[in-house]
Design an enzyme around this catalytic site. Structure first.
Site, mmCIF file in Angstrom:
data_model
loop_
_atom_site.group_PDB
_atom_site.id
_atom_site.type_symbol
_atom_site.label_atom_id
_atom_site.label_comp_id
_atom_site.label_asym_id
_atom_site.label_seq_id
_atom_site.Cartn_x
_atom_site.Cartn_y
_atom_site.Cartn_z
ATOM 1 N N VAL A 95 -1.044 2.158 -1.006
ATOM 2 C CA VAL A 95 -2.212 1.272 -0.958
ATOM 3 C C VAL A 95 -3.453 2.106 -1.274
ATOM 4 C CG1 VAL A 95 -3.602 -0.241 0.512
ATOM 5 C CG2 VAL A 95 -1.115 -0.277 0.710
ATOM 6 N N ASP A 104 8.591 -8.525 8.971
ATOM 7 C CA ASP A 104 8.196 -7.135 9.238
ATOM 8 C C ASP A 104 6.929 -7.098 10.093
ATOM 9 O OD1 ASP A 104 8.289 -4.392 9.159
ATOM 10 O OD2 ASP A 104 7.524 -4.211 7.107
HETATM 11 N N1 ADP Z 1 -5.934 -5.201 2.441
HETATM 12 C C1 ADP Z 1 -5.995 -4.003 3.003
HETATM 13 N N2 ADP Z 1 -7.188 -3.426 3.261
HETATM 14 C C2 ADP Z 1 -7.248 -2.196 3.833
HETATM 15 N N3 ADP Z 1 -6.168 -1.483 4.180
HETATM 16 C C3 ADP Z 1 -4.957 -1.998 3.953
HETATM 17 C C4 ADP Z 1 -4.797 -3.280 3.348
HETATM 18 N N4 ADP Z 1 -3.481 -3.544 3.229
HETATM 19 C C5 ADP Z 1 -2.853 -2.481 3.738
HETATM 20 N N5 ADP Z 1 -3.704 -1.551 4.186
HETATM 21 C C6 ADP Z 1 -3.369 -0.269 4.813
HETATM 22 O O1 ADP Z 1 -2.231 0.257 4.144
HETATM 23 C C7 ADP Z 1 -1.120 0.378 5.032
HETATM 24 C C8 ADP Z 1 0.148 0.053 4.275
HETATM 25 O O2 ADP Z 1 0.054 -1.257 3.766
HETATM 26 P P1 ADP Z 1 1.324 -2.211 3.712
HETATM 27 O O3 ADP Z 1 0.945 -3.439 2.965
HETATM 28 O O4 ADP Z 1 1.821 -2.397 5.094
HETATM 29 O O5 ADP Z 1 2.298 -1.350 2.814
HETATM 30 P P2 ADP Z 1 3.793 -0.865 3.057
HETATM 31 O O6 ADP Z 1 4.636 -1.854 2.334
HETATM 32 O O7 ADP Z 1 3.822 0.466 2.423
HETATM 33 O O8 ADP Z 1 4.059 -0.837 4.533
HETATM 34 C C9 ADP Z 1 -1.439 -0.586 6.169
HETATM 35 O O9 ADP Z 1 -0.778 -0.201 7.343
HETATM 36 C C10 ADP Z 1 -2.936 -0.460 6.261
HETATM 37 O O10 ADP Z 1 -3.285 0.726 6.960
HETATM 38 MG MG MG Z 2 3.583 -2.119 6.048
#
Ligand code: ADP
Ligand code: MG
Length: 474
Positions: free
Chosen positions: A30, A153
């Site tokens: 991300v 999840d």
């Molecule tokens: N829209 C967002 N804005 C800011 N930070 C985000 C956002 N989406 C995810 N994150 C950060 O990135 C991390 C990983 O995102 P996530 O979508 O859970 O990916 P993964 O599939 O790798 O678990 C989250 O735990 C959060 O800390």
């Molecule tokens: Mg995640």
């Protein structure tokens, strides 16, 4: 599928410029990124890209696409908004609203040393998660039929709380709608974080919304007590605990927990889905009733204050990093000579020609991959390559605003001409006074008084100058 393995700040994905890495999870990374528009406009977004290691796996690619398609259809303040699904040379990325906040996981780690999350705050957060989850569970197709979406999840890493106190559920990466989208079956891979999986996820894999309710129960139990209800010394032991053992009653760990709340959370943790809450709406209603009974009304603002106070330096650090990344991006942009940056435009109110940039859509219905082969925006005379961020502002056309040097030249010429006119008028007045210059009767009276003439000339001159400067300003 191609992979952009060396993505770094300054790179662009479609209309977005990468600012800084945020997190790297199991299947994706991300990033914080920005969309740059005209007149110093910029919008910060989060972009999720698939990790190079797994990008060649069609199963993961399908999962990634499923996340974007499903999540983009959920419209709720407590579910992160998906803005766009992009495709840069075959590299897929998801553009999301930027959440200026942190995860419950970070919050949980931090409160260990500060005495836990106060009950009213926790109840407000829990109620918001229920609301966001319920919106996801209630997602319907175009015919109005439930798609039976399950997040699958729900865990502290996938629930964020903004520094303004707004809860956002993220990461619909393993969400699945029954029979509609790609089967998230990847050999040897257990989706979701094991300690938060429901018994049915570990066994039959046949899940419905009540599976998310179980995971939410685990999240709430852990946040409230500081202890995980099932975690064992190994993944195998954790799984066994989830399947076979009831957790230690919450009130044995935290005697102050209201009886009703302990019952509500333990109901969410029932092994048999039939014994859990039927849906998140009824769970939320109960949580809200408990909050009312406690008698301490809490707003999102209170939640935000608590999060900011608890995370303290983490908040400052995260914001500072982003501010620095934006500054760096601004200087990169200036170095490329791509017009004024957001910071340089402040205070400059000159009229600008419209740059013809595409604005960020507020919402995105029926998500489709954005092709870079799209025609450039029509109104832009010199369209940037699609892979570059759009320039902040194009140079103003000469007809609208003359270049500064030409403007100065014109001012000098006009001043000289005015001086000449003034000299001529004074000369004429003096000549008339001396009787050298014959003048008509009415004008004669006026010219008789040299001082009055000079005053009139001065006023005339000032009027002319004012009109001229108004003309130049336009
Ligand atoms: N829209 C967002 N804005 C800011 N930070 C985000 C956002 N989406 C995810 N994150 C950060 O990135 C991390 C990983 O995102 P996530 O979508 O859970 O990916 P993964 O599939 O790798 O678990 C989250 O735990 C959060 O800390
Ligand atoms: Mg995640």
């Amino acid at each position: 599928m191609q992979i952009l393995s060396d993505l770094k700040p300054g790179d662009t994905l479609g209309r977005y410029e990468i600012l800084m890495p945020v997190a790297r999870g199991g299947m994706a990374a991300v990033w914080a990124a920005r969309l740059v528009g005209s007149r110093g406009f910029q919008k910060i977004v989060a972009i999720k890209t698939m990790l190079p290691e797994i990008g060649n796996d069609p199963a993961f690619e399908a999962m990634f696409l499923d996340e974007a398609r499903l999540a983009s259809r959920i419209r709720h303040p407590h579910a992160v908004e998906i803005v766009e699904l992009g495709d840069e040379n075959g590299v897929l990325y998801i553009v999301m609203e930027w959440v200026d906040g942190d995860t419950i996981s970070t919050l949980n780690k931090q409160v260990r040393s500060t005495g836990g999350v106060p009950l009213p705050i926790l109840l407000r957060i829990a109620s918001s998660i229920c609301a966001g989850l319920h919106a996801a569970h209630e997602l319907r197709d175009d015919e109005g039929k439930l798609v039976d979406l399950v997040h699958r999840d729900i865990s502290p890493q996938n629930v964020m709380v903004s520094y303004d106190g707004i809860v956002k559920i993220v990461d619909f990466g393993v969400a699945k709608a029954t029979g509609r989208l790609h089967e998230t079956r990847v050999v040897g891979q257990l989706k979701g974080k094991i300690p938060y999986l429901s018994p049915e996820q570990l066994t039959s894999g046949k899940v419905d919304r009540r599976s998310d309710i179980f995971s939410l129960g685990v999240l709430l139990y852990t946040t409230l007590s500081g202890y995980h209800p099932f975690r064992g010394r190994s993944d195998a032991k954790t799984m066994e605990n989830i399947l076979r053992f009831a957790p230690v009653p919450l009130r044995e760990l935290v005697p102050d927990v209201p009886f009703d709340l302990a019952v509500a959370i333990e109901r969410a943790l029932a092994k048999d889905p039939a014994d859990r809450w039927n849906d998140c709406a009824s769970f939320q209603r109960t949580l809200d009733q408990i909050a009312i009974a406690i008698g301490t009304p809490v707003t999102d603002g209170d939640v935000g204050r608590f999060v900011r106070e608890t995370l303290g330096d983490i908040v400052a650090e995260r914001r500072k990093k982003l501010a620095t990344a934006i500054q760096l991006a601004d200087s990169r942009m200036s170095a490329r000579g791509e017009g004024r940056t957001a910071s340089s435009i402040r205070g400059d109110r000159r009229k600008q020609a419209p740059a013809g940039n595409t604005p960020l859509p507020a919402t995105f219905a029926g998500i489709l991959p954005v092709s870079l082969e799209e025609p450039p925006p029509k109104s832009s005379s010199q369209s940037p390559p699609a892979s570059l961020a759009l320039p902040v502002a194009s140079a103003p056309p000469a007809l609208v605003t003359p270049a500064p040097r030409a403007r100065r030249r014109w001012r000098r010429r006009i001043s000289l001409a005015l001086l000449l006119v003034l000299l001529l008028l004074t000369g004429a007045a003096l000549a008339a006074r001396a009787g050298i210059l014959p003048v008509p009767g009415e004008v004669h009276d006026l010219l008789r008084d040299g001082r009055s003439l000079l005053r009139s000339a001065r006023e005339l001159l000032r009027g002319l100058l004012e009109r001229l400067s108004a003309l130049l300003a336009d």
